[in-house]
Design a protein around this motif. Structure first.
Motif, short mmCIF file in Angstrom:
data_model
loop_
_atom_site.label_atom_id
_atom_site.label_comp_id
_atom_site.label_asym_id
_atom_site.label_seq_id
_atom_site.Cartn_x
_atom_site.Cartn_y
_atom_site.Cartn_z
N GLY A 50 28.00 16.00 4.50
CA GLY A 50 29.39 16.17 4.10
C GLY A 50 29.62 17.31 3.13
N LYS A 51 28.58 18.11 2.86
CA LYS A 51 28.69 19.19 1.88
C LYS A 51 29.74 20.21 2.29
CE LYS A 51 24.49 20.82 1.89
NZ LYS A 51 24.07 20.16 3.13
N SER A 52 29.62 20.73 3.50
CA SER A 52 30.57 21.77 3.94
C SER A 52 31.98 21.22 4.09
CB SER A 52 30.10 22.40 5.25
OG SER A 52 28.95 23.20 5.03
N VAL A 92 33.01 32.08 -0.90
CA VAL A 92 32.01 32.88 -0.19
C VAL A 92 31.48 31.96 0.90
CG1 VAL A 92 29.86 34.17 -0.34
CG2 VAL A 92 31.43 34.13 -2.29
N PRO A 93 31.90 32.16 2.16
CA PRO A 93 31.62 31.15 3.19
C PRO A 93 30.17 31.13 3.64
CG PRO A 93 32.74 33.04 4.15
CD PRO A 93 32.72 33.26 2.66
N GLU A 94 29.81 30.03 4.26
CA GLU A 94 28.48 29.89 4.86
C GLU A 94 28.26 31.01 5.88
OE1 GLU A 94 26.06 26.55 7.53
OE2 GLU A 94 28.15 26.24 6.99
N PHE A 166 38.00 30.18 -9.89
CA PHE A 166 37.12 29.14 -9.37
C PHE A 166 36.52 29.67 -8.06
CE2 PHE A 166 36.11 25.32 -6.98
CZ PHE A 166 35.60 24.46 -7.94
N LEU A 167 35.20 29.81 -8.03
CA LEU A 167 34.54 30.41 -6.87
C LEU A 167 33.68 29.36 -6.18
CD1 LEU A 167 33.98 33.00 -5.26
CD2 LEU A 167 32.08 33.46 -6.82
N CYS A 168 33.99 29.11 -4.90
CA CYS A 168 33.19 28.22 -4.06
C CYS A 168 32.16 29.04 -3.30
CB CYS A 168 34.08 27.51 -3.04
SG CYS A 168 35.40 26.50 -3.75
N MET A 169 30.93 28.57 -3.29
CA MET A 169 29.88 29.27 -2.57
C MET A 169 29.19 28.28 -1.63
SD MET A 169 28.37 31.93 -5.36
CE MET A 169 27.88 33.00 -4.00
N ASP A 170 29.27 28.55 -0.34
CA ASP A 170 28.76 27.63 0.68
C ASP A 170 27.42 28.15 1.20
OD1 ASP A 170 28.47 25.63 2.50
OD2 ASP A 170 30.31 26.03 3.61
N GLU A 171 26.33 27.49 0.81
CA GLU A 171 24.97 27.84 1.25
C GLU A 171 24.65 29.32 0.98
OE1 GLU A 171 23.00 25.55 2.03
OE2 GLU A 171 24.02 23.93 3.08
N PRO A 172 24.72 29.78 -0.26
CA PRO A 172 24.50 31.21 -0.53
C PRO A 172 23.09 31.71 -0.23
CG PRO A 172 24.62 29.97 -2.58
CD PRO A 172 25.06 29.04 -1.49
N SER A 173 22.11 30.81 -0.14
CA SER A 173 20.73 31.25 0.12
C SER A 173 20.40 31.29 1.61
CB SER A 173 19.73 30.33 -0.60
OG SER A 173 19.68 29.06 0.02
N MET A 174 21.32 30.83 2.45
CA MET A 174 21.02 30.71 3.89
C MET A 174 20.62 32.05 4.51
SD MET A 174 23.46 29.34 6.99
CE MET A 174 23.40 27.63 6.45
N GLY A 195 33.14 34.20 -16.99
CA GLY A 195 34.20 33.22 -17.15
C GLY A 195 34.63 32.53 -15.87
N ILE A 196 34.00 32.86 -14.74
CA ILE A 196 34.36 32.24 -13.47
C ILE A 196 33.63 30.91 -13.34
CG2 ILE A 196 34.32 32.46 -10.96
CD1 ILE A 196 34.35 35.49 -11.32
N THR A 197 34.37 29.85 -13.05
CA THR A 197 33.79 28.54 -12.78
C THR A 197 33.28 28.54 -11.34
OG1 THR A 197 35.37 27.53 -14.31
CG2 THR A 197 34.28 26.07 -12.74
N ILE A 198 32.08 27.99 -11.13
CA ILE A 198 31.44 28.11 -9.82
C ILE A 198 31.01 26.75 -9.29
CG2 ILE A 198 29.48 29.11 -8.56
CD1 ILE A 198 29.63 31.51 -10.42
N PHE A 199 31.33 26.54 -8.01
CA PHE A 199 30.97 25.32 -7.29
C PHE A 199 30.09 25.74 -6.11
CE2 PHE A 199 32.60 21.80 -4.33
CZ PHE A 199 31.76 20.84 -4.88
N VAL A 200 28.83 25.33 -6.13
CA VAL A 200 27.85 25.79 -5.15
C VAL A 200 27.41 24.65 -4.24
CG1 VAL A 200 25.60 26.91 -4.82
CG2 VAL A 200 26.96 27.46 -6.83
N VAL A 201 27.59 24.82 -2.95
CA VAL A 201 27.03 23.92 -1.95
C VAL A 201 25.72 24.54 -1.48
CG1 VAL A 201 27.28 23.06 0.40
CG2 VAL A 201 29.21 22.93 -1.18
#
Length: 245
Positions: A50-52, A92-94, A166-174, A195-201
């Protein structure tokens, strides 16, 4: 049923009792989590956890069948993605998903599609070129001809062009080589320091928890663990299921 309360000032994003279904299939079940201003928070879990879907719920690509999403004190549950971007959420999409037939510069300018402040856009364009000098060198090159690491830089820079809080990052290491994965997470820390808040999947739990303040773990669409990153690294259940220890 009582109405959900607005988040406190320290909370930038909150999901409250979120349920998402794909037809009859529940993808998220009663998911509640929060991201405070200035944090790096990671969301971990295996395939189909359910991450993505959580990330898509944050940016408005899928809608809740129950529950609510709050951002900076406002209920954004029914906002379209474009309005969320205007209010400071970017992704930053998968698999990067740049536009391969467009140049680096054209890709970057698409990141500013909701903005009308030309001077500010020009300023931010210069800023991302300084942050990612390889993109400046290749500004006229088509995105699809670049390496995976360069495309990841482009995807990050494109997201920054919306001037997010607020920056969402979806699987940045893929799909990245180990040395590029390290560089990627160093870049995430640098962005957070501005200063950017980051949410990393992320599936790479060790790397994600190594830079995060806190983390959540999803399993079959439910939050099964939530704690400070250092505590999750030492959690026996976490070690067995996700860290291979």
């Amino acid at each position: 049923m009582s109405q959900p309360t607005a988040p406190t000032d320290s909370v930038l994003l909150r999901l409250s009792g979120v349920e998402v279904r794909y037809g009859a299939i529940p993808a998220l079940r009663d998911v509640s989590m929060e991201v405070r201003r200035g944090e790096i928070v990671c969301l971990l879990g295996g395939n189909a956890s359910g991450k993505s879907t959580t990330m898509k719920t944050v940016i408005g690509a899928v809608r809740c069948s129950r529950g609510s999403v709050w951002f900076d004190g406002e209920d954004i549950t029914n906002w379209p993605t474009s309005k969320r971007v205007e209010h400071g959420i970017a992704i930053v999409p998968e698999a990067r998903r740049i536009f391969p037939r467009l140049t680096v510069l054209q890709n970057l300018m698409l990141g500013a599609f909701t903005r009308s402040d030309k001077a500010g856009v020009a300023e931010d364009l210069e800023r991302v070129m300084v942050m990612f000098p390889r993109l400046k060198e290749r500004r006229s090159q088509k995105g699809g001809t670049m390496s995976g690491g360069e495309q990841q830089m482009l995807a990050m820079a494109r997201a920054l062009m919306s001037r997010p809080r607020f920056l969402c990052m979806d699987e940045p290491s893929m799909g990245l080589a180990p040395v590029l994965v390290e560089q990627q997470f160093e870049t995430i820390q640098r962005l957070n320091a501005t200063g950017i808040t980051i949410f990393v999947v992320e599936q790479n739990a060790v790397m994600a928890l190594g830079i995060a303040d806190r983390g959540y773990v999803l399993q079959s669409g439910k939050v099964v663990l939530a704690d400070k990153a250092a505590a999750l690294l030492e959690n026996p259940q976490m070690k067995r299921a996700y860290l291979g220890i």
